[in-house]
Design a protein around this motif. Structure first.
Motif, short mmCIF file in Angstrom:
data_model
loop_
_atom_site.label_atom_id
_atom_site.label_comp_id
_atom_site.label_asym_id
_atom_site.label_seq_id
_atom_site.Cartn_x
_atom_site.Cartn_y
_atom_site.Cartn_z
N SER A 144 -20.25 -2.20 22.45
CA SER A 144 -20.90 -1.47 21.37
C SER A 144 -21.48 -2.43 20.34
N ARG A 145 -20.72 -3.46 20.02
CA ARG A 145 -21.22 -4.45 19.05
C ARG A 145 -22.45 -5.16 19.58
N TYR A 146 -22.42 -5.54 20.85
CA TYR A 146 -23.57 -6.22 21.43
C TYR A 146 -24.80 -5.32 21.39
N LEU A 147 -24.65 -4.09 21.84
CA LEU A 147 -25.80 -3.18 21.89
C LEU A 147 -26.34 -2.88 20.49
N LEU A 148 -25.46 -2.64 19.53
CA LEU A 148 -25.91 -2.35 18.17
C LEU A 148 -26.54 -3.57 17.51
N SER A 149 -25.95 -4.73 17.74
CA SER A 149 -26.50 -5.95 17.17
C SER A 149 -27.87 -6.24 17.75
N ARG A 150 -28.01 -6.05 19.06
CA ARG A 150 -29.30 -6.28 19.70
C ARG A 150 -30.35 -5.30 19.19
N LYS A 151 -29.95 -4.05 19.08
CA LYS A 151 -30.88 -3.04 18.58
C LYS A 151 -31.23 -3.32 17.12
N GLY A 152 -30.25 -3.71 16.34
CA GLY A 152 -30.51 -4.07 14.95
C GLY A 152 -31.44 -5.25 14.83
N HIS A 153 -31.25 -6.23 15.67
CA HIS A 153 -32.12 -7.41 15.65
C HIS A 153 -33.54 -7.03 16.05
N LYS A 154 -33.68 -6.21 17.06
CA LYS A 154 -35.02 -5.82 17.52
C LYS A 154 -35.72 -4.93 16.50
N GLU A 155 -34.98 -4.06 15.84
CA GLU A 155 -35.58 -3.22 14.79
C GLU A 155 -36.00 -4.07 13.60
N ASN A 156 -35.25 -5.14 13.39
CA ASN A 156 -35.54 -6.06 12.29
C ASN A 156 -36.84 -6.80 12.49
N CYS A 157 -37.14 -7.11 13.71
CA CYS A 157 -38.32 -7.95 13.99
C CYS A 157 -39.60 -7.22 13.91
#
Length: 121
Positions: free
Chosen positions: A108-121
């Motif tokens: 869950s942390r990996y998926l949320l962190s990845r999604k957060g990073h992609k939304e950030n960019c």
């Protein structure tokens, strides 16, 4: 000569095998900063939406015509904010824990962190 070939092979191996793994591990280690950055971006977006909405309201009061691009941008911004809010709401600690709240749920942390990073960019 053979050292150069060895270093070249090791460099390519690192480039194709190790770098992608490290990139994915960064999502786990940078979970909090990725989510915090996303929260900061959402605040910026909220401020921009409010600012634009105030200008639109003022234009309506002055009987000015609002272009379709502004209305479309506002709608897209509101939709994006809702989507990001859903992502941030899933970051609650209850969903981020496994094994009776003893360890973090890495998937869950990996998926949320990845999604957060992609939304950030």
């Amino acid at each position: 000569m053979s050292e150069r070939i060895g270093f070249s092979i090791a460099g390519k191996l690192s480039e194709y095998a190790v770098d992608p793994i490290l990139r994915k591990l960064k999502y786990l280690f940078r979970y909090k900063s990725n989510i915090q950055n996303l929260r900061n971006k959402v605040k910026d977006l909220e401020n921009k939406i409010t600012e634009v909405q105030l200008r639109v309201d003022e234009a309506y009061r002055n009987t000015e015509v609002i272009g379709p691009s502004i209305s479309e941008w506002l709608q897209k911004a509101v939709d994006l904010k809702k989507e990001i809010d859903e992502v941030l709401n899933t970051t609650t600690s209850s969903e981020m824990q496994c094994l009776f709240n003893r360890c973090p749920n890495l998937k869950s942390r990996y998926l949320l962190s990845r999604k957060g990073h992609k939304e950030n960019c």
